[in-house]
Motif scaffolding. Sequence first.
Motif, short mmCIF file in Angstrom:
data_model
loop_
_atom_site.label_atom_id
_atom_site.label_comp_id
_atom_site.label_asym_id
_atom_site.label_seq_id
_atom_site.Cartn_x
_atom_site.Cartn_y
_atom_site.Cartn_z
N GLY A 178 -57.70 50.11 24.39
CA GLY A 178 -58.30 49.75 25.74
C GLY A 178 -57.85 50.71 26.65
O GLY A 178 -58.71 51.17 27.55
N ALA A 179 -56.61 51.34 26.57
CA ALA A 179 -56.21 52.44 27.62
C ALA A 179 -57.07 53.80 27.55
O ALA A 179 -57.41 54.43 28.32
CB ALA A 179 -54.93 52.76 27.36
N LEU A 180 -57.41 53.94 25.95
CA LEU A 180 -58.21 55.10 25.66
C LEU A 180 -59.62 54.90 26.32
O LEU A 180 -59.95 56.01 26.85
CB LEU A 180 -58.21 55.25 24.24
CG LEU A 180 -57.09 56.19 23.67
CD1 LEU A 180 -57.08 56.09 22.17
CD2 LEU A 180 -57.01 57.62 24.16
N MET A 181 -59.94 53.60 26.08
CA MET A 181 -61.33 53.67 26.60
C MET A 181 -61.42 53.62 28.26
O MET A 181 -62.33 54.27 28.66
CB MET A 181 -61.83 52.12 26.46
CG MET A 181 -62.96 51.28 27.04
SD MET A 181 -62.75 49.45 27.10
CE MET A 181 -61.62 49.32 28.34
N ILE A 182 -60.56 53.15 28.90
CA ILE A 182 -60.68 53.34 30.39
C ILE A 182 -60.69 55.12 30.62
O ILE A 182 -61.43 55.37 31.53
CB ILE A 182 -58.89 52.60 30.92
CG1 ILE A 182 -59.27 50.99 30.88
CG2 ILE A 182 -59.10 53.18 32.39
CD1 ILE A 182 -58.04 50.22 31.19
N LEU A 183 -59.64 55.62 30.06
CA LEU A 183 -59.75 57.04 30.19
C LEU A 183 -60.86 57.75 29.96
O LEU A 183 -61.29 58.43 30.77
CB LEU A 183 -58.61 57.79 29.32
CG LEU A 183 -58.20 59.25 29.55
CD1 LEU A 183 -57.81 59.43 30.83
CD2 LEU A 183 -57.49 59.47 28.46
N VAL A 185 -64.21 56.50 30.15
CA VAL A 185 -65.22 56.25 31.15
C VAL A 185 -64.57 56.53 32.49
O VAL A 185 -65.51 57.02 33.08
CB VAL A 185 -65.30 54.77 31.28
CG1 VAL A 185 -66.60 54.21 32.05
CG2 VAL A 185 -65.72 54.11 29.77
N LEU A 186 -63.43 56.40 32.96
CA LEU A 186 -63.14 56.97 34.13
C LEU A 186 -63.28 58.33 34.25
O LEU A 186 -63.76 58.83 35.48
CB LEU A 186 -61.42 56.65 34.05
CG LEU A 186 -60.77 56.20 35.42
CD1 LEU A 186 -61.51 54.97 35.95
CD2 LEU A 186 -59.47 55.80 35.35
N VAL A 187 -63.14 59.39 33.35
CA VAL A 187 -63.14 60.74 33.73
C VAL A 187 -64.55 61.23 33.10
O VAL A 187 -65.31 61.87 33.96
CB VAL A 187 -62.14 61.30 32.62
CG1 VAL A 187 -62.52 63.02 32.61
CG2 VAL A 187 -60.75 61.20 32.86
N GLY A 188 -65.00 60.77 32.13
CA GLY A 188 -66.51 61.09 31.51
C GLY A 188 -67.75 60.56 32.19
O GLY A 188 -69.02 61.30 32.04
N GLY A 189 -67.66 59.18 32.70
CA GLY A 189 -68.82 58.54 33.25
C GLY A 189 -69.79 58.50 31.93
O GLY A 189 -69.45 58.49 30.75
N MET A 190 -71.05 58.38 32.18
CA MET A 190 -72.15 58.08 31.15
C MET A 190 -72.53 59.19 30.27
O MET A 190 -72.75 59.14 29.05
CB MET A 190 -73.46 57.70 31.79
CG MET A 190 -74.67 57.34 30.98
SD MET A 190 -74.23 56.02 29.64
CE MET A 190 -75.04 54.70 30.37
N LYS A 191 -72.15 60.36 30.91
CA LYS A 191 -72.50 61.77 30.10
C LYS A 191 -71.47 61.81 29.05
O LYS A 191 -71.59 61.91 28.07
CB LYS A 191 -72.47 62.98 30.96
CG LYS A 191 -72.63 64.25 30.22
CD LYS A 191 -72.93 65.36 31.19
CE LYS A 191 -74.45 65.24 31.88
NZ LYS A 191 -74.61 66.47 32.82
#
Length: 549
Positions: A178-183, A185-191
């Motif tokens: 879950g923490a990796l997933m948050i990272l 999306v938080l940083v990369g957005g849809m791209k």
Amino acid sequence: MSARVMAAAETAQIGDPAVNIGIFLAFVAVTLVVVFRASKSNRSAADYYAAGRSFTGPQNGTAIAGDYLSAASFLGICGAIAINGYDGFLYSIGFLVAWLVALLLVAELMRNTGKFTMADVLSFRLKQRPVRMAAALATLAVVFFYLLAQMAGAGGLVALLLGIESSAGQGLVIAIVGALMILYVLVGGMKGTTWVQIIKAVLLIAGAGIMTIWVLGNFGMDFSAVLQGAIDQAGPDGEALIEPGKQYGATSMTRLNFLSLALALVLGTAGLPHVLMRFYTVPSAKEARRSVVWAIWLIGIFYLFTLVLGYGAGALVGPDAIRSAPGGVNSAAPLLAFELGGTVLLGLISAVAFATILAVVAGLTITAAASFAHDIYASVIKDGKVEPDKEVRVARITVVVIGLLAIVGGIFANGQNVAFLVALAFAVAASANLPTILYSLFWKRFNTSGALWSMYGGLISCIALIALSPVVSGKVDPTTGLSLSMIKDTSVDFAIIPLENPGLISIPLAFVLGIVGTFLSKTPAAPGKFAEMEVRSLTGAGAEKATPH
């Protein structure tokens, strides 16, 4: 069962955990570099939500395949085929046929009409605030069920691959995923998320293809010999593996369960918000169509691989070894990899499976974040008067909140059937979203009241039917006396509805409620808006006005 798998089963650990973790960390390192590089081009809301509409059809189609081929596809379906044969393969058929519905009915029309989310389309000719709120709540419900499935898959995979059998240890790994997933999306957005999906799709399809050729090579490239091997391993009733009815043909209720499941799978894809959102990452409707065609090819090829892998696992590993493994039915594909290529192949396949979970969860999370920030915060709370930067900031806060909820929910869902949880998400999507999408696009008389009746009626009925079904309570294994429901206490039984998937009731009900709500409302539809929407959806004229700058 082979000597290799027997020896591993005695220690309740398959392969070498250090190798599994090492390969997985290598994947994470590579994808994090990709995500950080992608993040440098996130300058606007369109960049964050829709990747600046910069992906080609083939790229986006590969990403869609990555989004769609989740833990249920790889782990769940292989296990279902290994144990239930033909009836297990029906999952693959349902998931694939669903893409034809998405291609023919919604892909191009949604791309032409919307901006970032499904609610953009639904609110085009209806009242903005109530429709956006209903669509956003439906999106969050679908995403929640889907996230539970992926997190449960992560827990089961960890139990098998790392030898972590304690619930606390599995919960810790779910938290790390879950923490990796948050990272991401938080940083990369849809791209960034899209590039992770593309990498993961290539790895998953290539890995499954290599294993498929390896399995066929063990049987002289003769699929009939693979089937015969699975029949021989299954014992006296082995012939049932190649005939319809092993899982869904015993009673009239199991047949109804199958019909309900099939309806949810075939209609659910066209209402899945994280799949629909992918149509906005391409620059034109033509590329949206190409995306779906590419996705159908890639997904179809993968599901053909699952047929060989499922029966191959039944033949080379055996159903008894699969059932008794720490991950249960979901362990069929990793066990087959261990049987074919030992520790290294298992490490590679397990890393791909982890990547599958991670990538799908990231795609779901950005969908939920966009739905809350764009539909609830920007359009309902702020009435459209909000700076794009502020909206993206709210989306990022939402990512963290959803990620934490997914971690907690995943810990509780750990051990549940992955494929079944995904099927529930499909049922919610088909009930709450699809009728309103189709009515909005094709029915001139349709109005806001009909949309709200259909969305809320479909959503509430679907969730209520799940809660009152044997899935939650009252389902007991007749041979062992153990509970097969989410509530493990066999004395608790409040199941009123015998259907295990609610689609057969909730999907037709949602269509009917849309009609009833429309005709009961005294508010007339806006024919001018419908004409404008029809022209835009069919021709793409004016679609680019939907893109904010």
